[in-house]
Write an enzyme that holds these catalytic residues in place. Structure first.
Site, PDB file in Angstrom:
ATOM      1  N   THR A 184       0.870  -1.185   0.000  1.00  0.00           N
ATOM      2  CA  THR A 184       0.000   0.000   0.000  1.00  0.00           C
ATOM      3  C   THR A 184       0.894   1.217   0.000  1.00  0.00           C
ATOM      4  OG1 THR A 184      -0.003   0.185   2.386  1.00  0.00           O
ATOM      5  CG2 THR A 184      -1.776  -1.083   1.393  1.00  0.00           C
ATOM      6  N   GLU A 329      -5.924  -3.388   1.166  1.00  0.00           N
ATOM      7  CA  GLU A 329      -6.069  -4.275   2.331  1.00  0.00           C
ATOM      8  C   GLU A 329      -7.351  -5.095   2.290  1.00  0.00           C
ATOM      9  OE1 GLU A 329      -5.100  -1.167   2.383  1.00  0.00           O
ATOM     10  OE2 GLU A 329      -3.771  -0.692   4.055  1.00  0.00           O
TER      11      GLU A 329
HETATM   12  P1  AMP Z   1      -5.738   1.800  -2.351  1.00  0.00           P
HETATM   13  O1  AMP Z   1      -5.385   0.869  -1.285  1.00  0.00           O
HETATM   14  O2  AMP Z   1      -4.556   2.411  -3.019  1.00  0.00           O
HETATM   15  O3  AMP Z   1      -6.700   1.231  -3.310  1.00  0.00           O
HETATM   16  O4  AMP Z   1      -6.465   3.042  -1.662  1.00  0.00           O
HETATM   17  C1  AMP Z   1      -7.603   2.879  -0.875  1.00  0.00           C
HETATM   18  C2  AMP Z   1      -8.200   4.222  -0.571  1.00  0.00           C
HETATM   19  O5  AMP Z   1      -8.652   4.856  -1.767  1.00  0.00           O
HETATM   20  C3  AMP Z   1      -9.443   4.152   0.283  1.00  0.00           C
HETATM   21  O6  AMP Z   1      -9.147   3.982   1.640  1.00  0.00           O
HETATM   22  C4  AMP Z   1     -10.101   5.481  -0.039  1.00  0.00           C
HETATM   23  O7  AMP Z   1      -9.529   6.536   0.704  1.00  0.00           O
HETATM   24  C5  AMP Z   1      -9.761   5.685  -1.490  1.00  0.00           C
HETATM   25  N1  AMP Z   1     -10.895   5.278  -2.333  1.00  0.00           N
HETATM   26  C6  AMP Z   1     -11.057   4.145  -3.026  1.00  0.00           C
HETATM   27  N2  AMP Z   1     -12.218   4.159  -3.706  1.00  0.00           N
HETATM   28  C7  AMP Z   1     -12.822   5.330  -3.434  1.00  0.00           C
HETATM   29  C8  AMP Z   1     -14.060   5.933  -3.814  1.00  0.00           C
HETATM   30  N3  AMP Z   1     -14.914   5.352  -4.650  1.00  0.00           N
HETATM   31  N4  AMP Z   1     -14.342   7.145  -3.299  1.00  0.00           N
HETATM   32  C9  AMP Z   1     -13.487   7.775  -2.450  1.00  0.00           C
HETATM   33  N5  AMP Z   1     -12.317   7.266  -2.077  1.00  0.00           N
HETATM   34  C10 AMP Z   1     -11.982   6.058  -2.551  1.00  0.00           C
END
Ligand code: AMP
Length: 541
Positions: A184, A329
């Protein structure tokens, strides 16, 4: 009394076994790095994955060994996943957009023994290989004819490796064995390794093919634009073979024209990616006047999908948008914005408001929101708090215990997001907890403000950050990238936002920039923006 059913471990090769046996003639179509479009079937994927596994086993790869991949979505990447995971190795996807130092840290921390690399990324690895002492060699994912001149240590041609292999029978081992790894891009500290098991990947795929989730079946053609190196391509590398859907893999070309070409020639039914990809496609469609006659659904997530984007797809192109949320995660899907039965009787505005939320969890994801003291908050669609999740496909710790304990006594994992939950079960993200703007003891959602600002026709991208204020602690600053050729003013944008939000949420100032910084997974880099605007004096201060 114990149940008397068979012990059939949920190993990922069972997904491919099913695809080969019952959907063997369904195609995987890939745009290759070398240029041409490549086509073959699940039968071919199965045969070549076995040959690859056999070759790697002969070369000594064994259960638990970690192997990196730096590759686009394509058939060879699928073979590496199925071949090496089924052998019992752990496939570690590397995001080529990370900075060199981060890649060095991740590759060494994960103890990658070998890296499979697409031609595009050979220079990325050449530049850092001196800092990767444990990597024994690099497999270049091409054929003899296209092998590049390279300074990489022990370069191996992928197609030579396939030729070395024979048929391989898959070994049987515990379903909790690790099979995939993805770091991550956390904003604080070093990146952390999320480790998926065979069981979690198979379960996640079962959860997400369901009708109220991705709703994939064997009649469909699916194009995962979201990369395999970003959280399992949102499960589609497993859920497509599991359901027998035809797959279209876009390789390295994700501009509007290239994406459109595949959507059109392959008659894609459903596709999925982050909002920035769809922004490029919508701009391409607008400038060419082209339509999307085959596309039925588009899944949008990874960062908040602005309502104006949902409106454009549904109104101008008759394509249903499913807004999704998730995290590395979480394998990664946590919720999908599919309307419930009965909601079709509500007003159009109510239905639209529900679609703009991040949606409802599939079976296997539990959710709740809590205040700062850990008390659960009401599911009233208004109260917002820390979003906590738990389930069989959600991390309970990071690789090597990095970052310490990440779940509480009830096994709840704090997502770091702030959200509401409503009576229909829809979750709506208001912010990352680190990004929420704290004004006079109340919270302002930066995502809400950004969503409204990008609805202005002359705004290409918007970001909102909290800036220090002597009276209110923090007030919102709106940072805007104008569309090409636009001279729109801050006053005009604020006038456009007026009436769409509470008065006290209105940004105190608007700043214009040429570019907003993004992370390697396409999210707005708020930390960098906050540094950039540190000391910015608001006119209200
Ligand atoms: P990642 O692990 O890089 O996929 O990032 C996850 C994070 O992306 C989440 O905890 C959110 O903060 C953000 N995220 C993912 N999808 C969305 C969505 N549809 N709207 C707003 N934030 C999102």
């Amino acid at each position: 009394m114990q149940g008397l059913m068979q012990d059939w471990p949920l190993l990922v090769h069972t997904v491919l076994d099913h695809a080969r046996t019952y959907h063997g003639d369904r195609e995987i179509v890939s745009r290759t790095v070398e240029g041409p479009i490549h086509r073959y079937t699940y039968t071919d994927l199965d045969a070549r994955s076995r040959k690859l596994a056999s070759a790697m086993a002969k070369r000594g790869l064994k259960l638990g060994d970690v192997v990196g991949t730096m590759a686009w979505n394509g058939y060879r990447h699928m073979e590496i996943w199925y071949g090496l995971m089924s052998l019992g190795s752990v496939v570690h996807t590397l995001n080529p957009r990370l900075f060199a130092e981060q890649l060095v840290y991740i590759i060494n921390h994960a103890e990658d023994q070998l890296i499979f690399v697409d031609l595009t990324f050979v220079p990325v690895l050449e530049a850092i290989q001196d800092k990767l002492p444990a990597v024994r060699g690099y497999v270049i994912m091409t054929d003899r004819e296209h092998m590049p001149e390279t300074s990489l240590r022990n370069p191996i041609c992928y197609e030579d490796l396939i030729d070395e292999g024979d048929h391989m029978e898959w070994p049987r081992f515990d379903e909790n064995t690790a099979c995939g790894m993805c770091y991550t891009s956390g904003t604080t500290g070093n990146p952390k390794g999320v480790v998926y098991s065979h069981r979690s990947n198979v379960l996640h795929s079962l959860m997400t093919v369901a009708g109220d989730a991705l709703a994939i079946d064997n009649r469909q053609t699916i194009m995962p634009v979201v990369p395999m190196f970003h959280a399992n391509a949102w499960s589609m590398t497993f859920s497509c073979p599991m359901s027998g859907a035809k797959m279209v893999m876009p390789g390295g070309k994700m501009d509007g024209e290239s994406i459109y070409e595949l959507l059109d020639t392959e008659k894609v039914y459903m596709t999925a990616a982050v909002p920035t990809v769809w922004l490029m496609l919508l701009q391409y469609l607008e400038s060419t006047g082209k339509k999307l006659p085959h596309l039925t659904r588009v899944v949008i997530g990874g960062s908040a999908c602005p309502p104006s984007m949902i409106e454009a797809f549904e109104r101008d192109y008759d394509v249903e948008v499913v807004h999704a949320w998730g995290m590395t995660e979480m394998s990664p899907l946590g919720s999908l914005g599919v309307l419930r039965g009965g909601m079709e009787n509500r007003s159009e505005a109510e239905q639209f408001a529900a679609k703009c939320k991040q949606g409802r969890p599939p079976y296997g994801v539990e959710m709740k929101i809590t205040d700062d003291d850990g008390n659960e908050m009401p599911r009233d669609g208004e109260s917002f708090g820390h979003l906590l999740v738990r389930g069989p496909c959600i991390s309970q710790s990071y690789l090597k215990g990095e970052g310490g304990r990440i779940v509480d006594d009830g096994n709840w994992f704090d997502t770091g997001d702030v959200s509401t939950l409503d009576a229909d079960g829809f979750m709506q993200i208001t912010d990352r907890s680190k990004d929420v703007i704290k004004s006079g003891g109340e919270w302002i959602s930066s995502i809400d403000l950004e969503n409204i600002a990008v609805g202005h026709p002359e705004v290409a991208e918007a970001a909102v950050i909290g800036v220090e204020h002597p009276k209110w602690d923090e007030r919102p600053l709106l940072v805007i990238v104008r569309r090409d050729g636009s001279q729109v003013s801050g006053e005009e944008i604020l006038a456009f936002m007026d009436g769409k939000i509470a008065k006290w949420w209105m940004p105190d100032d608007v700043a214009f920039v040429d570019e907003i910084p993004h992370t390697a997974t396409g999210k707005i880099q708020k930390l960098t923006l906050r540094e950039q605007f540190k000391g910015h004096r608001l006119p209200t201060a």
